[in-house]
Design an enzyme around this catalytic site. Sequence first.
Site, mmCIF file in Angstrom:
data_model
loop_
_atom_site.group_PDB
_atom_site.id
_atom_site.type_symbol
_atom_site.label_atom_id
_atom_site.label_comp_id
_atom_site.label_asym_id
_atom_site.label_seq_id
_atom_site.Cartn_x
_atom_site.Cartn_y
_atom_site.Cartn_z
ATOM 1 N N LYS A 228 20.134 157.569 83.880
ATOM 2 C CA LYS A 228 21.167 159.023 83.404
ATOM 3 C C LYS A 228 20.013 160.406 83.422
ATOM 4 O O LYS A 228 19.017 160.536 83.062
ATOM 5 C CB LYS A 228 21.812 159.158 82.218
ATOM 6 C CG LYS A 228 23.024 158.331 82.359
ATOM 7 C CD LYS A 228 24.184 158.230 81.088
ATOM 8 C CE LYS A 228 25.202 157.840 81.465
ATOM 9 N NZ LYS A 228 26.082 157.142 79.860
ATOM 10 N N ARG A 262 24.579 148.582 80.559
ATOM 11 C CA ARG A 262 25.818 149.396 81.397
ATOM 12 C C ARG A 262 24.993 149.508 82.333
ATOM 13 O O ARG A 262 23.974 151.034 81.962
ATOM 14 C CB ARG A 262 27.166 150.121 80.459
ATOM 15 C CG ARG A 262 27.765 150.822 82.487
ATOM 16 C CD ARG A 262 28.162 151.537 82.223
ATOM 17 N NE ARG A 262 29.383 152.501 82.687
ATOM 18 C CZ ARG A 262 29.320 153.322 83.056
ATOM 19 N NH1 ARG A 262 27.967 153.952 83.248
ATOM 20 N NH2 ARG A 262 29.498 153.558 84.429
HETATM 21 C C1 YH5 Z 1 28.552 155.008 79.144
HETATM 22 O O1 YH5 Z 1 27.161 155.360 78.738
HETATM 23 N N1 YH5 Z 1 28.654 156.365 81.623
HETATM 24 S S1 YH5 Z 1 29.722 157.048 83.885
HETATM 25 C C2 YH5 Z 1 25.252 160.196 85.536
HETATM 26 C C3 YH5 Z 1 23.710 159.611 85.452
HETATM 27 C C4 YH5 Z 1 23.669 158.875 85.822
HETATM 28 C C5 YH5 Z 1 25.053 157.853 85.021
HETATM 29 C C6 YH5 Z 1 22.222 160.887 87.124
HETATM 30 N N2 YH5 Z 1 30.864 155.907 81.844
HETATM 31 C C7 YH5 Z 1 29.483 155.448 80.262
HETATM 32 O O2 YH5 Z 1 27.568 156.427 84.289
HETATM 33 N N3 YH5 Z 1 31.076 153.693 79.892
HETATM 34 C C8 YH5 Z 1 29.715 156.481 82.317
HETATM 35 O O3 YH5 Z 1 23.189 160.962 85.869
HETATM 36 C C9 YH5 Z 1 30.185 154.647 80.504
HETATM 37 N N4 YH5 Z 1 29.693 153.785 78.249
HETATM 38 C C10 YH5 Z 1 30.201 153.273 78.725
HETATM 39 N N5 YH5 Z 1 31.308 152.643 78.104
HETATM 40 C C11 YH5 Z 1 28.284 158.405 83.537
HETATM 41 C C12 YH5 Z 1 27.165 157.644 84.017
HETATM 42 C C13 YH5 Z 1 25.933 158.307 84.984
HETATM 43 C C14 YH5 Z 1 26.251 159.614 84.677
#
Ligand code: YH5
Length: 283
Positions: A228, A262
């Site tokens: 993230k 996660r």
């Molecule tokens: C979470 O924290 N996050 S979707 C932006 C990024 C990388 C990854 C490149 N679903 C979560 O994973 N469910 C998502 O930058 C989630 N907790 C829970 N429970 C976003 C994601 C991401 C966004």
Amino acid sequence: MTVAQYPTRLPCGSRVLDLSRPQVMGILNVTPDSFSDGGRFAARDAALRHAAAMVAAGATLIDVGGESTRPGARPVSPVEELERVAPVVEAIAAELDVIISLDTSTPVVMREGARLGAGLINDVRSLRRDGALEAAVDTGLPVCLMHMLGEPGSMQQNPQYRDVLAEVADFLAQRMLACEEAGIPRERIVLDPGFGFAKTLAHNLSLFKHMEGLHALGRPLLVGVSRKSMIGQALGREVGERLYGGLALAALAVSKGASILRVHDVAETVDVVRMVAAVQMAE
Ligand code: YH5
């Protein structure tokens, strides 16, 4: 050291999640940009292979998501989301020994996904969509409630908090109460601070630092920081360069008592979790 106040077994449909040690949840995106180039069956098979690799690497949960929560992403209709997610849930349930988590806010996806073998509902909107609470109740599955202000599309614009930890805790306590009133007992609830959702870098870092305060809510914590932008912003790294930063946060999250991580990078995170757990278990 943080000691859990809840039982170490979380029933997830036909399987049980062992909360006596931290668990790794592998992220499986089934949005068209991820797996779709060779058509529908190829997409399902590619998703299944990715899930199988994450299970082989030690993931005990696979989080299947068909909606992009990125700011600016095109909204997905319930039918479209279900058409993406259902074949993958069905295939994983048939082929792999793993708990399937549904990353969805959509009632019909919760109901159908549960029928096809999912074991957990992971809703970034904390069951606030019309019909979502009722759908989750009817599945009988545990739910992960996540903190977010507003909607994914508009959330990041100008988030403000007086006390980010207190406000996240209050929100989660309120959503937990709404669940209990609707018929989801607290024993079935997992809580998530929602890193990166309507939070600045300073908010994310402070929330992470003080995350242990959320143990007062008495439920297991799920942490999602993998790749993230809080890592990108803290280190000045592009999305493909965020592994080490993510592993540092994984070690810290486990030491702060997080139960589920996660992540995209399962094998690397499993080593971190096992190493931290080995130290925690020492005399
Ligand atoms: C979470 O924290 N996050 S979707 C932006 C990024 C990388 C990854 C490149 N679903 C979560 O994973 N469910 C998502 O930058 C989630 N907790 C829970 N429970 C976003 C994601 C991401 C966004």
